[in-house]
Enzyme design. Sequence first.
Site, PDB file in Angstrom:
ATOM      1  CB  SER A 144      -1.339   0.163   1.860  1.00  0.00           C
ATOM      2  OG  SER A 144      -1.852   1.705   1.571  1.00  0.00           O
ATOM      3  CE1 TYR A 147      -3.156  -2.011   5.668  1.00  0.00           C
ATOM      4  CE2 TYR A 147      -2.418   0.763   4.917  1.00  0.00           C
ATOM      5  CZ  TYR A 147      -3.356  -1.326   4.946  1.00  0.00           C
ATOM      6  OH  TYR A 147      -3.397  -0.986   3.285  1.00  0.00           O
TER       7      TYR A 147
END
Length: 322
Positions: A161, A187
Amino acid sequence: MTAHTPLTTPFGFESTAAEVVSGIDLSGRRAVVTGGASGIGVETARALASAGAEVTLAVRDTAAGERTAEEIAADPGVKRPLVARLDLADQASVAAFTAAWDGPLHLLVNNAGMMASPEMHTPQGWEMQFATNHLGHFALATGLHRSLAAAGGARVVSVSSSAHLRSGVVFEDIHFQRRPYEAWSAYGQSKSANVLFAVEASKRWADDGITVNALMPGAIRTNLQRYVDDAELERMRTAMGSSGVQWKTPEQGAATSVLLAVSPLLEGIGGRYFEDCAEAEPHQEGSRRGVAAHALDPEAAERLWRVSLDTLGGNAPGTSAR
């Protein structure tokens, strides 16, 4: 890393997984897609199955997996995917999956993940996003190493990501035991780990003909954001200087994953990070595009591999030889 010209392809932001796989014959190839029952996992599995691959949906919710398999098989001439249970946060589940796998594996798409969750830890004390997004997939890929090597020219796809830009792997406190928990940093750390895995696995497994690449699929509204409301997404985008983000459909979001899995243009290429169906340029401050230097750092990649083995007690399935 040795400098090279970033790889480009005829595909781009708007390309779909179906367009990327068009004209490619995957008959006789076996593929595993983690998280294959929702979001871009469904479209990744659909594209691979449509090209003739035997696809296994590795999912926590097997009922959802069966529904997805039925839906994919509804397309004329498409073989129904198989469904197997896999909970990446549970090492016993990962071990059971790898132990049950028999024969070669040509394509492994490490697609499943969780994003910006509230603070949670596994029974071992591992931070849940790192445990799921990295450690689970690390144990899965290493546990399937022999099957990947047996395939000859196998490919592993690591779905990362742009959030990797937010944090490298904080080796001094990966599991937030001493620093305050922050969901997006956790994350981001796990997504940097996904890229570092691609770097080190490609190096370690080159003699086995296995290549591993990472990617940013794009901004797609899926179940991945179940912990994130619209206001939080907007706050995060603004903080990263990325207001006005263009959303992709799941079909477009799966395109780069499928490209890395099947495109002849990627033959023999590993350890790289892609976005919008092309290799990413180095990240420039103020942008949410590109790849951070910390995610391609070979020393960090080697360190993460060792730390991952140590964290798993050296007993991750199949890791003893590698």
